[in-house]
Design a protein around this motif. Structure first.
Motif, short mmCIF file in Angstrom:
data_model
loop_
_atom_site.label_atom_id
_atom_site.label_comp_id
_atom_site.label_asym_id
_atom_site.label_seq_id
_atom_site.Cartn_x
_atom_site.Cartn_y
_atom_site.Cartn_z
N LYS A 132 0.82 -1.22 0.00
CA LYS A 132 0.00 0.00 0.00
C LYS A 132 0.85 1.26 0.00
O LYS A 132 0.53 2.23 -0.68
CB LYS A 132 -0.90 -0.03 1.24
CG LYS A 132 -2.10 0.86 1.17
CD LYS A 132 -3.02 0.62 2.36
CE LYS A 132 -2.85 1.70 3.40
NZ LYS A 132 -3.79 1.53 4.52
N GLY A 133 1.95 1.24 0.73
CA GLY A 133 2.82 2.40 0.84
C GLY A 133 3.49 2.80 -0.46
O GLY A 133 4.04 3.90 -0.57
N LEU A 134 3.47 1.92 -1.47
CA LEU A 134 4.15 2.22 -2.74
C LEU A 134 3.21 2.79 -3.80
O LEU A 134 3.65 3.11 -4.91
CB LEU A 134 4.82 0.94 -3.29
CG LEU A 134 6.01 0.39 -2.52
CD1 LEU A 134 6.55 -0.87 -3.20
CD2 LEU A 134 7.11 1.45 -2.39
N LEU A 135 1.92 2.94 -3.46
CA LEU A 135 0.94 3.34 -4.48
C LEU A 135 1.31 4.64 -5.17
O LEU A 135 1.34 4.74 -6.39
CB LEU A 135 -0.47 3.45 -3.86
CG LEU A 135 -1.15 2.14 -3.46
CD1 LEU A 135 -2.50 2.43 -2.79
CD2 LEU A 135 -1.35 1.22 -4.66
N MET A 136 1.64 5.68 -4.38
CA MET A 136 1.90 6.99 -4.98
C MET A 136 3.20 6.99 -5.77
O MET A 136 3.29 7.60 -6.83
CB MET A 136 1.93 8.09 -3.90
CG MET A 136 0.59 8.40 -3.26
SD MET A 136 -0.79 8.64 -4.42
CE MET A 136 -0.53 10.32 -4.94
N LYS A 137 4.20 6.27 -5.26
CA LYS A 137 5.48 6.16 -5.99
C LYS A 137 5.27 5.45 -7.33
O LYS A 137 5.85 5.83 -8.35
CB LYS A 137 6.50 5.39 -5.15
CG LYS A 137 7.34 6.28 -4.26
CD LYS A 137 8.57 5.51 -3.77
CE LYS A 137 9.36 6.39 -2.82
NZ LYS A 137 9.89 5.63 -1.69
#
Lengths: 120, 419
Positions: free
Chosen positions: A71-76
């Motif tokens: 989830k933490g990589l979505l914006m990247k």
């Protein structure tokens, strides 16, 4: 601090509470516990978005990660995908970015890019 | 040349209806007003489609592609960029007036018609939203089309009114594309969206959901662009509560405030309409009160899952085929009425002239019911019942039972009992 989750495994939508000691309550079945443990330790999501193309009649083509990514990589991942411009005809499932951000997931097309006159 | 079946609308519904009718060797012509087949699925780029039909999770365009491939393999006739502008009857046949750049205005005759024209979005006029009338107030589905098909962001600072699934999906979509999404207001005390969308579209990005709130003012700047909105809490009767105002500076207000079946083509025919579904009343064969005129998909009832649209429309295609084969005789119908805790039922009639032996009824509950007993009565007699847990208005329910033994002179009634 206690954290609250809505379990999405079934339509019941239990509100599951995880307290400071990590004990789980509020779930009405075992599946809720598994869901919340996963959300606490390694939440993952399928990302769907679009990429640019050079074709005026199909300015955007839809894409997805072929498996869930953290989830933490979505914006990247969005940043990487927004750099892409498709300049040739491609099919559904064709890979646009391999192993995005060093995960096991590829970005694949979910729409075929065929120019008008060549469509059957 | 008289066509067997003309299908109006080439989305999920029209594709499935055409395919099932063509497999029964019927001569089918599908008419689509957009440039390509697939309908709304083309702009629904998120995943979650097809779990019931294909046992796999597809995005909208992928799901549409599966059906379009089969449609093309069956070599079904179709027209795109073509709008049906009038539907009329001439004795037993239908006259379809269509308009396109290539063909101009032209009439086609068909022995039967399947309406699969989908639904449209409610706009601010339909909820009498107060305030200025600036640019920047737009339905969520339109914004979705601009973004996913055309590649335009409609704004940078966004608020969303209505927590239906399209609104929630667009909250995430706009956020991922770099917009600031300030919140979602819902006039009801609960969301009409799926839990999964509340979690993965709002909670994942810390987008606040204001339940029991609605927009009570809209402000324009000197360029007639949206500059700010006010939301307010409402009481049980949906009246705004004073001193609960919250002010948001935004350039975009997306509306996700409901979908209405598009049945404008039925205006010239004497079709009986159900005020509850806002669509034509049908019998169990998806046939309207006009013989040979069928309706399915979101133009019949607004669905939450496309899988159900495909299955329903496939059955409608088979019904049209049965009708053309002369299998429908000795028509005699009774009404199927919604009872306690039921928002609507479809079909609204059971016609004993049709050959099927089972009756499939779709319904929605009028409220959330934790433990339900769904009962079907004919007069005083209980003819069917089943237990269900967690029935909510946001999820369409179905039940199936045999009608071979039913009394052909008495209406039936469906109700949900809380236990």
């Amino acid at each position: 601090m206690a954290k609250e989750f809505i379990c999405i495994v079934c339509p019941r939508g239990c509100r599951v509470i995880v307290d400071d000691q990590g004990s789980i309550s509020g779930n009405q079945c075992k599946r809720g516990e598994i869901y919340v443990k996963n959300e606490m330790t390694n939440p993952t999501r399928i990302l769907t978005t679009t990429v640019k193309t050079i074709f005026p009649e199909i300015p955007r083509a839809s894409v997805k990660t072929d498996q869930p990514i953290p989830k933490g990589l979505l914006m990247k991942a969005m940043e990487e995908i927004n750099k892409i411009v498709i300049d040739k005809e491609m099919n559904i499932g064709d890979i646009v970015i391999e192993h995005i951000l060093n995960t096991n997931a590829n970005i694949v097309l979910t729409k075929e890019i065929k120019r008008k006159e060549e469509r059957k | 040349m008289i066509r067997d079946i003309v299908v109006i609308g080439g989305g999920a519904s029209g594709l499935a209806a055409s395919i099932s009718a063509k497999k029964r060797n019927k001569d089918v012509l599908l008419i689509e007003r957009e440039e390509s087949l697939g309908g709304i699925l083309n702009q629904c780029i998120h995943n979650g489609f097809g779990l019931e039909v294909f046992k796999e999770e597809y995005t909208g365009p992928e799901y549409a592609h599966k059906f379009i491939e089969e449609f093309m393999d069956l070599k079904i006739d179709y027209l795109v960029n073509t709008t049906v502008i009038k539907l009329d009857k001439n004795n037993d046949d239908f006259i379809i007036t269509l308009s396109s750049k290539e063909l101009g205005i032209r009439n086609i005759t068909a022995r039967s018609v399947i309406i699969s024209s989908g639904c449209y979005e409610r706009t601010r006029g339909q909820i009498s939203m107060p305030g200025d009338r600036p640019n920047g107030v737009i339905t969520a589905g339109s914004a979705q089309r601009y973004l996913n098909i055309n590649g335009y962001m409609v704004g940078k600072k966004v608020f969303i009114l209505g927590s239906g699934d399209i609104g929630l999906i667009m909250a995430r979509r706009m956020y991922l594309e770099g917009a600031e999404v300030l919140g979602v207001a819902e006039i009801m005390p609960y969301s009409n969206g799926l839990n999964r969308n509340i979690v993965q579209c709002l909670n994942d990005f810390d987008i606040p959901l204001y339940l029991s709130h609605t927009v009570t003012n809209v402000e324009a700047d000197e360029d007639k662009r949206l500059s700010a909105i006010t939301i307010q809490q409402v009481d049980e009767r949906f009246n705004p509560i004073p001193n609960t105002e919250k002010h948001f500076e935004v350039d975009t207000l997306l509306l996700s405030i409901g979908l209405i079946p598009d049945i404008t083509l039925l205006d010239d025919l004497y079709v009986e309409v159900d005020p509850k579904t806002k669509s034509a009343k049908i019998n169990q064969a998806y046939e309207t009160s006009v013989k040979g005129l069928f309706i399915c998909g979101n133009s019949l009832q607004v669905h939450d899952l496309v899988d159900n649209v495909s299955k329903e429309s496939s059955r409608a295609g088979l019904s049209a085929s049965d009708y053309l084969d002369g299998l429908v005789t000795n028509r005699k119908k009774i009404a199927i009425n919604p009872g306690k805790n039921i928002l609507y039922v479809a079909p609204q009639y059971l016609d004993f002239g049709w050959v099927e032996k089972d009756l499939l009824v779709s319904y929605r509950s009028s409220k959330k019911i934790e433990k339900a007993l769904v009962k079907v009565y004919q007069g005083e007699k209980l003819i069917y019942q089943k237990r269900r847990a967690f029935i909510v208005p946001a999820e369409m329910e179905t039940l199936t039972f045999s009608y071979l033994e039913l009394d052909q002179n008495q209406d039936i009634m469906i109700e949900i009992e809380e236990v």
